[in-house]
Scaffold this motif. Sequence first.
Motif, PDB file in Angstrom:
ATOM      1  N   GLU A 163       0.228   1.381  -6.099  1.00 60.45           N
ATOM      2  CA  GLU A 163       1.134   0.230  -6.049  1.00 60.45           C
ATOM      3  C   GLU A 163       0.661  -0.809  -5.043  1.00 60.45           C
ATOM      4  N   LEU A 164      -0.094  -0.347  -4.057  1.00 58.28           N
ATOM      5  CA  LEU A 164      -0.625  -1.276  -3.052  1.00 58.28           C
ATOM      6  C   LEU A 164      -1.996  -1.810  -3.458  1.00 58.28           C
ATOM      7  N   GLY A 165      -2.441  -1.425  -4.652  1.00 61.21           N
ATOM      8  CA  GLY A 165      -3.749  -1.879  -5.133  1.00 61.21           C
ATOM      9  C   GLY A 165      -4.904  -1.153  -4.463  1.00 61.21           C
ATOM     10  N   PHE A 166      -4.615  -0.022  -3.807  1.00 65.22           N
ATOM     11  CA  PHE A 166      -5.664   0.731  -3.113  1.00 65.22           C
ATOM     12  C   PHE A 166      -6.197   1.821  -4.037  1.00 65.22           C
ATOM     13  N   ARG A 167      -7.473   1.689  -4.411  1.00 63.92           N
ATOM     14  CA  ARG A 167      -8.044   2.619  -5.394  1.00 63.92           C
ATOM     15  C   ARG A 167      -9.201   3.438  -4.835  1.00 63.92           C
ATOM     16  N   ASP A 168      -9.520   3.212  -3.559  1.00 62.86           N
ATOM     17  CA  ASP A 168     -10.626   3.946  -2.943  1.00 62.86           C
ATOM     18  C   ASP A 168     -10.117   5.312  -2.482  1.00 62.86           C
TER      19      ASP A 168
END
Length: 348
Positions: A163-168
Amino acid sequence: MGKATRPIKVGSCFVGGGHRPPVQTMWKESLRADRLQAAAAGVRSLSGLGCGILRFSAPDIGQAELLGALASMVDTPLVADVHFDWRIALRCLDFPIAKIRVNPGNLGEPWKLREVAAKAADKGVPIRIGVNAGSLPADLRDEPDRGAAIVAAAEREVAALDELGFRDVIVSMKASGVEETVRANRIFSERYDIPLHIGVTEAGPLAQGCVRSAVALYALLADGIGDTIRVSLSDSPENEVIAGVEIVALASGTRESADIVSCPRCGRASFDSHAFSERWRDRIYSIRRPVTVAVMGCVVNGPGESRHADIGISGAGDKVIVFRKGEIVRTCSPEEADTVFGEELSRL
Ligand code: SF4
């Protein structure tokens, strides 16, 4: 090797994306300011044995700062393991930490996770979400399908970062049981391309822990599941690394480091293969080439195994014979064996 997962850069190595799974272990003590040089030497030694990524607990700001100092002294990717306090995670991210392990759900209010994710993104540091069967959310604790419950807990954590756009992100789902560990990772792997750190947690003392870990991790790796591994033992980090390297070698069918063939010893032994193997263990496993080393107690199987190895040593009556590439190169007394073997090993 492995299913198609997204590659994640962890310091100087990659996790996922088809890369060979780096072997991890965890530092087993608190860091001390007056022992940082010794800790750095210990990190390098583990790295020499094949440890690709090394994790440290960071239970307070002081440990976070010592870990940060250590991270700038070594090349091995170091991971900060943080629970509960987002300020510790933020402090770790001021240093060259390669990865941070948090569980979004135990950081508290959502804004704390937002701050951690924003700073991790800014620094290019991946986050490992670690779910343990022993600390599932209350509503999942009594689920009869433990593997599925572990996955459900991990999915919540992944969603919070997504949801925070964190994909790492790298995910681990561990249990002390082999079946639930394997099941959880299989389910998750079907649904996501997120790299998996696999391991059986709290696997037990050396023998039990190695067996449980080998059974679970070999099964997963053979299915192409698992992008980095840890063997969790109530034993030394050195043995965790050696066990992990061995599992990856067996599951991948390719070896990048030395293999020791040593006999179990019996009443016929004229040479103490146990003590010798133990003394030379770290030196041999530090050879980062696929060589075979045989250490044998007597002439029953000693010469045969030694001839097939790149270097072999075998008891033979009151003498010890050293072989290299199938040929006898030295014969000496047991007292001279370490010196002679060391000389021949350096010629490999
Ligand atoms: S090689 Fe010799 S000492 Fe070793 S287990 Fe076999 S018989 Fe016993």
